[in-house]
Motif scaffolding. Structure first.
Motif, PDB file in Angstrom:
ATOM      1  N   LEU A  91       1.282   6.961   5.161  1.00 48.69           N
ATOM      2  CA  LEU A  91       1.803   5.650   5.176  1.00 48.69           C
ATOM      3  C   LEU A  91       3.221   5.173   5.420  1.00 48.69           C
ATOM      4  CD1 LEU A  91      -0.396   4.359   2.248  1.00 48.69           C
ATOM      5  CD2 LEU A  91      -0.977   3.956   4.671  1.00 48.69           C
ATOM      6  N   SER A  92       4.048   6.141   5.122  1.00 49.41           N
ATOM      7  CA  SER A  92       5.557   5.947   5.351  1.00 49.41           C
ATOM      8  C   SER A  92       6.087   6.484   6.327  1.00 49.41           C
ATOM      9  CB  SER A  92       6.159   6.500   3.935  1.00 49.41           C
ATOM     10  OG  SER A  92       5.652   6.217   2.708  1.00 49.41           O
ATOM     11  N   ARG A  93       5.301   6.956   7.441  1.00 49.82           N
ATOM     12  CA  ARG A  93       5.669   7.652   8.555  1.00 49.82           C
ATOM     13  C   ARG A  93       6.666   7.219   9.757  1.00 49.82           C
ATOM     14  NH1 ARG A  93       0.696   5.594   9.287  1.00 49.82           N
ATOM     15  NH2 ARG A  93       0.107   4.525  11.306  1.00 49.82           N
ATOM     16  N   ASP A  94       6.434   5.658   9.703  1.00 51.96           N
ATOM     17  CA  ASP A  94       7.326   4.986  10.261  1.00 51.96           C
ATOM     18  C   ASP A  94       8.738   4.989   9.843  1.00 51.96           C
ATOM     19  OD1 ASP A  94       5.618   4.552  12.382  1.00 51.96           O
ATOM     20  OD2 ASP A  94       4.762   2.919  11.663  1.00 51.96           O
ATOM     21  N   ARG A  95       8.875   4.562   8.585  1.00 48.74           N
ATOM     22  CA  ARG A  95      10.216   4.246   7.704  1.00 48.74           C
ATOM     23  C   ARG A  95      10.588   5.870   7.742  1.00 48.74           C
ATOM     24  NH1 ARG A  95      11.468   3.691   2.368  1.00 48.74           N
ATOM     25  NH2 ARG A  95       9.320   4.105   1.658  1.00 48.74           N
ATOM     26  N   LEU A 133      11.342   8.813   0.349  1.00 48.26           N
ATOM     27  CA  LEU A 133      10.420   7.664   0.853  1.00 48.26           C
ATOM     28  C   LEU A 133      10.156   6.860  -0.229  1.00 48.26           C
ATOM     29  CD1 LEU A 133       8.257   9.804   2.987  1.00 48.26           C
ATOM     30  CD2 LEU A 133       9.917   8.530   3.656  1.00 48.26           C
ATOM     31  N   ILE A 134      10.798   7.102  -1.496  1.00 46.40           N
ATOM     32  CA  ILE A 134      10.282   5.935  -2.575  1.00 46.40           C
ATOM     33  C   ILE A 134      11.101   4.776  -2.565  1.00 46.40           C
ATOM     34  CG2 ILE A 134      10.119   5.722  -5.150  1.00 46.40           C
ATOM     35  CD1 ILE A 134       9.553   8.897  -5.425  1.00 46.40           C
ATOM     36  N   ALA A 135      10.667   3.730  -2.472  1.00 44.89           N
ATOM     37  CA  ALA A 135      11.341   2.318  -2.320  1.00 44.89           C
ATOM     38  C   ALA A 135      12.112   2.080  -3.337  1.00 44.89           C
ATOM     39  CB  ALA A 135      10.389   1.302  -1.932  1.00 44.89           C
ATOM     40  N   PHE A 136      11.772   2.161  -4.653  1.00 42.63           N
ATOM     41  CA  PHE A 136      12.738   2.121  -5.694  1.00 42.63           C
ATOM     42  C   PHE A 136      13.729   3.021  -6.143  1.00 42.63           C
ATOM     43  CE2 PHE A 136      13.198   0.855 -10.549  1.00 42.63           C
ATOM     44  CZ  PHE A 136      13.880  -0.001 -10.289  1.00 42.63           C
ATOM     45  N   ARG A 137      15.104   2.785  -5.714  1.00 41.68           N
ATOM     46  CA  ARG A 137      15.917   3.965  -5.652  1.00 41.68           C
ATOM     47  C   ARG A 137      16.144   4.577  -7.133  1.00 41.68           C
ATOM     48  NH1 ARG A 137      19.378   4.935  -1.378  1.00 41.68           N
ATOM     49  NH2 ARG A 137      19.148   3.364   0.384  1.00 41.68           N
ATOM     50  N   VAL A 177      -2.150  16.267  -6.090  1.00 35.20           N
ATOM     51  CA  VAL A 177      -0.751  16.077  -5.971  1.00 35.20           C
ATOM     52  C   VAL A 177      -0.626  15.859  -4.375  1.00 35.20           C
ATOM     53  CG1 VAL A 177       1.656  16.685  -6.159  1.00 35.20           C
ATOM     54  CG2 VAL A 177       0.059  16.553  -8.195  1.00 35.20           C
ATOM     55  N   GLY A 178      -1.162  17.137  -3.742  1.00 34.45           N
ATOM     56  CA  GLY A 178      -1.014  17.301  -2.478  1.00 34.45           C
ATOM     57  C   GLY A 178      -1.658  16.052  -1.563  1.00 34.45           C
ATOM     58  N   GLY A 179      -2.867  15.752  -2.127  1.00 32.19           N
ATOM     59  CA  GLY A 179      -3.372  14.696  -1.277  1.00 32.19           C
ATOM     60  C   GLY A 179      -2.723  13.495  -1.559  1.00 32.19           C
ATOM     61  N   ALA A 180      -2.061  13.206  -2.894  1.00 33.90           N
ATOM     62  CA  ALA A 180      -1.466  11.857  -2.871  1.00 33.90           C
ATOM     63  C   ALA A 180      -0.184  11.823  -1.984  1.00 33.90           C
ATOM     64  CB  ALA A 180      -1.331  11.897  -4.293  1.00 33.90           C
ATOM     65  N   ALA A 181       0.470  13.010  -1.890  1.00 39.88           N
ATOM     66  CA  ALA A 181       1.633  12.839  -1.329  1.00 39.88           C
ATOM     67  C   ALA A 181       1.518  13.061   0.220  1.00 39.88           C
ATOM     68  CB  ALA A 181       2.515  14.238  -1.422  1.00 39.88           C
ATOM     69  N   GLY A 182       0.118  13.317   0.670  1.00 42.46           N
ATOM     70  CA  GLY A 182      -0.057  13.301   2.120  1.00 42.46           C
ATOM     71  C   GLY A 182      -0.452  11.892   2.648  1.00 42.46           C
ATOM     72  N   VAL A 183      -0.947  11.213   1.591  1.00 41.54           N
ATOM     73  CA  VAL A 183      -1.324   9.801   1.823  1.00 41.54           C
ATOM     74  C   VAL A 183      -0.079   9.001   1.929  1.00 41.54           C
ATOM     75  CG1 VAL A 183      -2.273   7.578   1.036  1.00 41.54           C
ATOM     76  CG2 VAL A 183      -3.807   9.724   1.073  1.00 41.54           C
ATOM     77  N   PHE A 184       0.727   9.167   1.046  1.00 42.55           N
ATOM     78  CA  PHE A 184       2.132   8.534   0.893  1.00 42.55           C
ATOM     79  C   PHE A 184       2.852   8.796   2.252  1.00 42.55           C
ATOM     80  CE2 PHE A 184       6.430   8.554  -1.071  1.00 42.55           C
ATOM     81  CZ  PHE A 184       6.806   7.257  -0.936  1.00 42.55           C
ATOM     82  N   VAL A 185       2.861  10.098   2.725  1.00 46.16           N
ATOM     83  CA  VAL A 185       3.861  10.416   3.792  1.00 46.16           C
ATOM     84  C   VAL A 185       3.193   9.652   4.930  1.00 46.16           C
ATOM     85  CG1 VAL A 185       4.276  12.264   5.724  1.00 46.16           C
ATOM     86  CG2 VAL A 185       4.558  12.483   2.886  1.00 46.16           C
ATOM     87  N   SER A 237       0.889  -1.287   0.077  1.00 52.95           N
ATOM     88  CA  SER A 237      -0.038  -0.052  -0.065  1.00 52.95           C
ATOM     89  C   SER A 237       0.924   1.157   0.157  1.00 52.95           C
ATOM     90  CB  SER A 237      -0.845   0.113   1.322  1.00 52.95           C
ATOM     91  OG  SER A 237      -1.794  -1.167   1.113  1.00 52.95           O
ATOM     92  N   GLU A 238       1.996   1.309   0.755  1.00 49.29           N
ATOM     93  CA  GLU A 238       2.843   2.495   0.928  1.00 49.29           C
ATOM     94  C   GLU A 238       3.441   2.574  -0.416  1.00 49.29           C
ATOM     95  OE1 GLU A 238       7.398   3.038   2.631  1.00 49.29           O
ATOM     96  OE2 GLU A 238       5.958   2.110   3.949  1.00 49.29           O
ATOM     97  N   GLN A 239       3.985   1.451  -1.120  1.00 51.24           N
ATOM     98  CA  GLN A 239       4.709   1.441  -2.120  1.00 51.24           C
ATOM     99  C   GLN A 239       3.588   1.982  -3.443  1.00 51.24           C
ATOM    100  OE1 GLN A 239       6.323  -2.139  -3.273  1.00 51.24           O
ATOM    101  NE2 GLN A 239       7.637  -2.143  -1.668  1.00 51.24           N
ATOM    102  N   LEU A 240       2.695   1.520  -3.628  1.00 52.95           N
ATOM    103  CA  LEU A 240       1.378   1.872  -4.407  1.00 52.95           C
ATOM    104  C   LEU A 240       0.990   3.465  -4.346  1.00 52.95           C
ATOM    105  CD1 LEU A 240      -0.601   1.271  -6.633  1.00 52.95           C
ATOM    106  CD2 LEU A 240      -2.358   0.767  -4.765  1.00 52.95           C
ATOM    107  N   ALA A 241       1.000   4.066  -2.950  1.00 49.45           N
ATOM    108  CA  ALA A 241       0.814   5.504  -2.704  1.00 49.45           C
ATOM    109  C   ALA A 241       1.847   6.394  -3.414  1.00 49.45           C
ATOM    110  CB  ALA A 241       0.427   5.736  -1.172  1.00 49.45           C
TER     111      ALA A 241
END
Length: 614
Positions: A65-69, A469-473, A55-63, A13-17
């Motif tokens: 979901l990725s808060r711990d990492r 935060l993007i997993a794929f370098r 874009v802001g909404g998508a970034a917010g969801v991504f952040v 879910s995090e990667q998809l976001a």
């Protein structure tokens, strides 16, 4: 469902976001790029706002979901960087003990030595780019507005040793003083001493200051963002920004004001958060001194001196005071820095007394009440300053969207005081210039230009913080490339504006000879608005000139009276200054006088008319 499976779904879910955010940002960037590169513009306000929200909404969801990492990555990165810095510092102290102990010089030497070679080369490349952009065709424009003030004062200082304006019209010193930002005037005078008086020799001072600003911008950006790539890109965005570029090619104090204010922001922050206990008697004798006065006094004195210097260069530097007030409140209330409470109380007392004295002398409160002050009680609404602040690299709506996401990120950000300080700079700027300060009729960008570097830092810093935060370098290179491409596009879009069609340009050297070659001094005179007498040197004892009142105060009756003084009158003003004249005045001149230069005739951007029987 097993625990392992739940974690796998979470990560997916995090990667998809992240990919969803990247896809929408790419779409928004393509739309912006098509506009800035002049291919096609469909940046309708609604479409632009829609993309910014998505874009802001998508970034917010991504952040989210990725808060711990995000916390984990930040902690790891900071620990690695701190260990590397400590290791390199020990090496430097061991190999260069004397140089490292010299104040300021030792600090700069240490910072340079620990910088990776690749970033040193990149910073050198950016400095070369700045030289090219700032020096290109430097003498193309004749004197731009307000440049003659500095030029005449510098020439006067060179000839008399005092900051009195030189009268090029009479070729002698005048009695008019101009000591505003005298340090900058002194610099221009030294350039005149070396290279003579010319547009190039006056403007080269600003070019040098602009190139010096590049490493300052990079160093301060790295301090606040703790990310070398982000600092490098923020510096590139700043170099390619059309507004600083325009003023690093112009003889005005803003070229000195801008780097000084960037340094003031850095020193002010450091003087508040840095703690140091000295081996002094008072620190040993009194526990409360050790507890509440544990400031780095070198930084404090440096910040106070720089504050005085910045305000001396331009009064707009005082905006740092409300910013620092809010930041100190933040440190006291949320960071429990009780030691700053005493500093706050003393500062309020001192600045309160100064404010009362100034208000009594200038009647500022009465002027506010009467509507005669630049300050209002939220009676203005000037969104142009928001557009100026976030012109590059993204459009304002998208930049604001990222700022809102950044506010959410603060909750999971280590060492968040640096980010809060940047946010306070931007928030204070928006509140004061958009809603409170009625500084000028044209809402010119130069009044907030010293704050644009911090906007660049904050926006770029947030975007690259999300990017990490993007997993794929390999995909992490997309965002930096987007920022660079948009910055280059924005610069190319404004290239003509900077170098060829600047709104305040005028070519007096091409227009004034028409007057000088045809005027009959014994029976004709010159009627001018902001006449640039530098290009009429030595004619003061031959030609009579009359001034036209600015600010629409020059009536048609006054015009007729002035025209009646001479048998023939040459009338001239800069095209961009036409707003100072009433429409009926311009209509009368167009109808009754012969036009030689100006709008509809040529590209001199100087209106020249002859009113008479010739």
């Amino acid at each position: 469902m097993s625990r392992h499976k739940r974690e796998s779904n979470y990560l997916n879910s995090e990667q998809l976001a992240g990919y969803f955010f990247l896809a929408w940002l790419l779409l928004a960037s393509i739309v912006i790029a098509l506009d800035v590169y002049g291919v096609h513009s469909f940046l309708a306000q609604r479409a632009n706002t829609f993309l910014a929200i998505v874009v802001g909404g998508a970034a917010g969801v991504f952040v989210y979901l990725s808060r711990d990492r995000m916390q984990h990555l930040e902690y790891q990165a900071w620990q690695r960087e701190r260990k590397r810095l400590q290791k390199n510092k020990k090496k430097i102290l061991k190999s260069h003990p004397i140089l490292s102990s010299i104040p300021i010089l030792g600090f700069l030497f240490e910072k340079w030595k620990v910088e990776p070679l690749l970033y040193k080369l990149a910073l050198g490349g950016l400095s070369v780019l700045a030289v090219v952009l700032y020096m290109y065709d430097l003498s193309y424009y004749d004197w731009l507005p307000d440049e003659p003030l500095v030029v005449s004062a510098a020439k006067g200082y060179l000839e008399t040793g005092k900051y009195t304006q030189w009268d090029f019209w009479m070729n002698q010193s005048s009695t008019r003083e101009y000591d505003r930002a005298w340090v900058h005037t002194w610099m221009v005078a030294q350039s005149f001493k070396l290279f003579g008086v010319s547009e190039w020799s006056a403007r080269i001072v600003s070019v040098v200051l602009g190139v010096i600003t590049v490493p300052i911008m990079y160093g301060v950006s790295y301090f606040f963002l703790r990310n070398r790539l982000a600092a490098l890109i923020a510096t590139l965005v700043f170099i390619l920004h059309p507004y600083p570029t325009a003023y690093f090619r112009r003889t005005r104090m803003y070229a000195l004001f801008l780097p000084s204010f960037i340094l003031l922001g850095y020193l002010s922050y450091q003087s508040l958060v840095k703690q140091k206990v000295y081996d002094w008697f008072l620190y040993k004798r009194y526990a409360w001194v050790k507890k509440y006065l544990n400031y780095n006094w070198g930084l404090v004195v440096g910040a106070l001196f720089l504050l005085y210097f910045v305000v001396m260069v331009h009064k707009l530097g005082t905006i740092i005071l409300p910013i620092l007030f809010l930041f100190v409140l933040y440190l006291i209330v949320l960071k429990k820095q009780i030691r700053l409470l005493y500093l706050l109380l003393v500062s309020l007392f001192v600045f309160g007394i100064i404010g009362v004295l100034i208000s009594l002398k200038t009647n500022v409160f009465l002027r506010i009440y009467m509507g005669e002050s630049i300050f209002t009680f939220f009676q203005v609404y000037k969104t142009a300053y928001v557009e100026h602040l976030f012109l590059s690299p993204f459009q304002p709506s998208l930049s604001i969207s990222f700022l809102l996401v950044g506010l959410v990120m603060l909750r999971w950000t280590k060492r968040d005081a640096r980010w809060v300080f940047l946010y306070l700079i931007i928030a204070t700027t928006i509140v004061l210039f958009v809603f409170v300060i009625d500084y000028s009729l044209n809402n010119n960008f130069r009044y907030i230009m010293h704050l644009i570097p911090f906007a660049c830092m904050l926006v770029v810093g947030i975007v690259l913080k999300i990017n990490n935060l993007i997993a794929f370098r390999p995909l992490r290179w997309i965002l930096p490339i987007i920022i660079v491409v948009l910055s280059v596009g924005n610069f190319s879009k404004n290239f003509e504006w900077i170098y060829r069609t600047y709104p305040e340009a005028q070519f007096s050297k091409r227009a004034y000879p028409t007057i000088l070659n045809n005027i009959q001094p014994e029976k004709e005179g010159v009627l001018g608005l902001y006449l640039q007498k530098y290009y009429m040197q030595g004619w003061g004892d031959k030609i009579v000139t009359l001034p036209m009142l600015k600010g629409k105060k020059y009536t048609l009756e006054l015009l007729k009276e002035d025209l009646a003084i001479f048998e023939g009158t040459w009338v001239t003003w800069a095209t961009h200054k036409s707003w100072h004249l009433r429409p009926e005045v311009i209509r009368y001149i167009n109808k009754n006088c012969r036009k030689y230069h100006g709008h509809g005739i040529d590209d001199t951007l100087i209106e020249v008319y002859y009113c008479g029987q010739k």
